[in-house]
Design a protein around this motif. Structure first.
Motif, PDB file in Angstrom:
ATOM      1  N   MET A  82       0.732  -1.094   0.065  1.00  0.00           N
ATOM      2  CA  MET A  82       0.100  -0.188   0.116  1.00  0.00           C
ATOM      3  C   MET A  82       0.876   1.373   0.209  1.00  0.00           C
ATOM      4  O   MET A  82       1.829   1.183   0.622  1.00  0.00           O
ATOM      5  N   VAL A  83       0.433   2.306  -0.769  1.00  0.00           N
ATOM      6  CA  VAL A  83       1.086   3.582  -0.530  1.00  0.00           C
ATOM      7  C   VAL A  83       0.730   4.118   0.862  1.00  0.00           C
ATOM      8  O   VAL A  83      -0.371   4.160   1.175  1.00  0.00           O
ATOM      9  N   LEU A  84       1.680   4.321   1.528  1.00  0.00           N
ATOM     10  CA  LEU A  84       1.641   4.765   2.927  1.00  0.00           C
ATOM     11  C   LEU A  84       1.291   6.408   3.075  1.00  0.00           C
ATOM     12  O   LEU A  84       1.786   7.306   2.196  1.00  0.00           O
ATOM     13  N   PRO A  85       0.586   6.619   4.247  1.00  0.00           N
ATOM     14  CA  PRO A  85       0.190   8.256   4.112  1.00  0.00           C
ATOM     15  C   PRO A  85       1.550   8.985   4.470  1.00  0.00           C
ATOM     16  O   PRO A  85       2.528   8.613   4.948  1.00  0.00           O
ATOM     17  N   THR A  86       1.381  10.371   4.122  1.00  0.00           N
ATOM     18  CA  THR A  86       2.623  11.159   4.265  1.00  0.00           C
ATOM     19  C   THR A  86       2.851  11.323   5.858  1.00  0.00           C
ATOM     20  O   THR A  86       1.652  11.264   6.674  1.00  0.00           O
ATOM     21  N   GLY A  87       4.203  11.250   6.395  1.00  0.00           N
ATOM     22  CA  GLY A  87       4.440  11.595   7.602  1.00  0.00           C
ATOM     23  C   GLY A  87       4.474  10.016   8.301  1.00  0.00           C
ATOM     24  O   GLY A  87       4.344   9.891   9.444  1.00  0.00           O
ATOM     25  N   TYR A  88       4.245   8.971   7.473  1.00  0.00           N
ATOM     26  CA  TYR A  88       4.264   7.718   8.143  1.00  0.00           C
ATOM     27  C   TYR A  88       5.626   7.150   8.806  1.00  0.00           C
ATOM     28  O   TYR A  88       6.692   7.732   8.432  1.00  0.00           O
ATOM     29  N   ARG A  89       5.602   6.632  10.014  1.00  0.00           N
ATOM     30  CA  ARG A  89       6.733   6.654  10.833  1.00  0.00           C
ATOM     31  C   ARG A  89       7.162   5.211  10.555  1.00  0.00           C
ATOM     32  O   ARG A  89       6.971   4.083  11.198  1.00  0.00           O
ATOM     33  N   GLY A  90       7.966   4.990   9.565  1.00  0.00           N
ATOM     34  CA  GLY A  90       8.882   3.831   9.030  1.00  0.00           C
ATOM     35  C   GLY A  90      10.143   3.462   9.954  1.00  0.00           C
ATOM     36  O   GLY A  90      10.275   4.265  10.792  1.00  0.00           O
ATOM     37  N   MET A  91      11.037   2.720   9.341  1.00  0.00           N
ATOM     38  CA  MET A  91      12.350   2.528   9.997  1.00  0.00           C
ATOM     39  C   MET A  91      13.111   3.875   9.609  1.00  0.00           C
ATOM     40  O   MET A  91      12.700   4.851   8.844  1.00  0.00           O
ATOM     41  N   ILE A  92      13.892   4.137  10.732  1.00  0.00           N
ATOM     42  CA  ILE A  92      14.554   5.499  10.737  1.00  0.00           C
ATOM     43  C   ILE A  92      16.000   5.283   9.966  1.00  0.00           C
ATOM     44  O   ILE A  92      16.517   4.428  10.071  1.00  0.00           O
ATOM     45  N   ARG A  93      16.287   6.567   9.288  1.00  0.00           N
ATOM     46  CA  ARG A  93      17.716   6.563   8.715  1.00  0.00           C
ATOM     47  C   ARG A  93      18.439   7.465   9.247  1.00  0.00           C
ATOM     48  O   ARG A  93      18.233   8.712   9.644  1.00  0.00           O
ATOM     49  N   LEU A  94      19.779   7.350   9.803  1.00  0.00           N
ATOM     50  CA  LEU A  94      20.681   8.236  10.166  1.00  0.00           C
ATOM     51  C   LEU A  94      21.587   8.899   9.077  1.00  0.00           C
ATOM     52  O   LEU A  94      21.821   8.077   8.152  1.00  0.00           O
ATOM     53  N   TYR A  95      21.730  10.090   9.185  1.00  0.00           N
ATOM     54  CA  TYR A  95      22.520  10.814   8.537  1.00  0.00           C
ATOM     55  C   TYR A  95      23.761  11.066   9.167  1.00  0.00           C
ATOM     56  O   TYR A  95      23.910  12.056   9.796  1.00  0.00           O
ATOM     57  N   LYS A  96      24.857  10.201   8.985  1.00  0.00           N
ATOM     58  CA  LYS A  96      25.923  10.329   9.962  1.00  0.00           C
ATOM     59  C   LYS A  96      26.738  11.538   9.882  1.00  0.00           C
ATOM     60  O   LYS A  96      27.342  12.005  10.693  1.00  0.00           O
ATOM     61  N   ASP A  97      26.868  12.302   8.640  1.00  0.00           N
ATOM     62  CA  ASP A  97      27.572  13.429   8.284  1.00  0.00           C
ATOM     63  C   ASP A  97      27.036  14.598   8.964  1.00  0.00           C
ATOM     64  O   ASP A  97      27.723  15.538   9.434  1.00  0.00           O
ATOM     65  N   VAL A  98      25.596  14.560   9.419  1.00  0.00           N
ATOM     66  CA  VAL A  98      24.932  15.689   9.592  1.00  0.00           C
ATOM     67  C   VAL A  98      24.960  15.349  11.260  1.00  0.00           C
ATOM     68  O   VAL A  98      24.935  16.590  12.040  1.00  0.00           O
ATOM     69  N   CYS A  99      24.917  14.340  11.828  1.00  0.00           N
ATOM     70  CA  CYS A  99      24.881  14.277  13.462  1.00  0.00           C
ATOM     71  C   CYS A  99      25.921  14.828  14.014  1.00  0.00           C
ATOM     72  O   CYS A  99      27.049  14.716  13.560  1.00  0.00           O
ATOM     73  N   ILE A 100      25.712  15.550  15.198  1.00  0.00           N
ATOM     74  CA  ILE A 100      26.754  16.186  15.804  1.00  0.00           C
ATOM     75  C   ILE A 100      26.918  15.573  17.117  1.00  0.00           C
ATOM     76  O   ILE A 100      27.718  16.023  18.319  1.00  0.00           O
ATOM     77  N   GLY A 101      26.190  14.295  17.298  1.00  0.00           N
ATOM     78  CA  GLY A 101      26.646  13.582  18.517  1.00  0.00           C
ATOM     79  C   GLY A 101      26.145  14.061  19.886  1.00  0.00           C
ATOM     80  O   GLY A 101      26.835  13.835  20.992  1.00  0.00           O
ATOM     81  N   CYS A 102      25.144  14.663  19.758  1.00  0.00           N
ATOM     82  CA  CYS A 102      24.576  15.410  21.116  1.00  0.00           C
ATOM     83  C   CYS A 102      24.237  14.347  22.074  1.00  0.00           C
ATOM     84  O   CYS A 102      23.801  14.951  23.121  1.00  0.00           O
ATOM     85  N   THR A 103      23.637  13.225  21.606  1.00  0.00           N
ATOM     86  CA  THR A 103      23.146  12.116  22.193  1.00  0.00           C
ATOM     87  C   THR A 103      21.638  12.419  22.928  1.00  0.00           C
ATOM     88  O   THR A 103      21.046  11.523  23.680  1.00  0.00           O
TER      89      THR A 103
END
Ligand code: SF4
Ligand code: SF4
Length: 164
Positions: free
Chosen positions: A43-64
């Motif tokens: 099925m086409v999922l609705p906008t804003g659906y909370r699926g698996m999460i992706r990390l953008y390593k280069d953007v992360c500042i490690g704030c925890t």
């Protein structure tokens, strides 16, 4: 004083049973497919659906903050080449989205993938490298999934139309 429910009219109950049997016979004679040919179709999922999460390593500042806010203790920080990065255990994650919402630099994004399959519990733990993989398709699929939309048809019930 406790009130007991009145006895149902037996003719009404019989009528309801016959109606249920009639519905079963109708679909036996003229089957209607109400399930999807999963996983080839989904099925086409609705906008804003909370699926698996992706990390953008280069953007992360490690704030925890993501690990601190996680109510399921699914996110942990690890140190890679001197930089703190989160890793996730999908065996614990409840997909609440708190980690995504709290990230101050948008280094976490929810994807539309919610149906990845794993063969053992260790595979549910994503280190920062695996956590930053691109999720266009569930990780187990090697060809594109046919996306469909559900529509209610007065005569046929639920019908699925290809998403153009
Ligand atoms: S979505 Fe919720 S449960 Fe999953 S890792 Fe993020 S904060 Fe934790
Ligand atoms: S909240 Fe965002 S920036 Fe902070 S550690 Fe988590 S992913 Fe990285």
């Amino acid at each position: 004083m406790k009130e007991y429910p009145k006895k149902e009219n037996p003719f009404k109950l019989l009528g309801q049973h016959l109606e249920a049997i009639g519905t079963g016979l109708k679909y036996l004679v003229k089957p209607t497919r109400i399930t999807l040919m999963y996983p080839e179709e989904s099925m086409v999922l609705p906008t804003g659906y909370r699926g698996m999460i992706r990390l953008y390593k280069d953007v992360c500042i490690g704030c925890t903050l993501c690990a601190m806010v996680c109510p399921a203790d699914a996110m942990k920080m690890v140190t890679e080449e001197g930089k703190k990065l989160p890793m996730i255990n999908y065996g614990r994650c409840v997909f609440c989205g708190f980690c995504v919402d709290i990230c101050p630099v948008d280094a976490l994004k929810e994807t539309g993938v919610h149906d990845a399959a794993f063969t053992n519990r260790r595979e549910l733990i994503f280190d920062p490298d695996k956590f930053s993989q691109d999720f266009d398709q569930p990780p187990t699929m090697d060809k594109p999934v046919r996306k469909v939309r559900a529509k209610i048809d007065e005569k046929k019930g639920i019908v699925y139309e290809p998403d153009d």
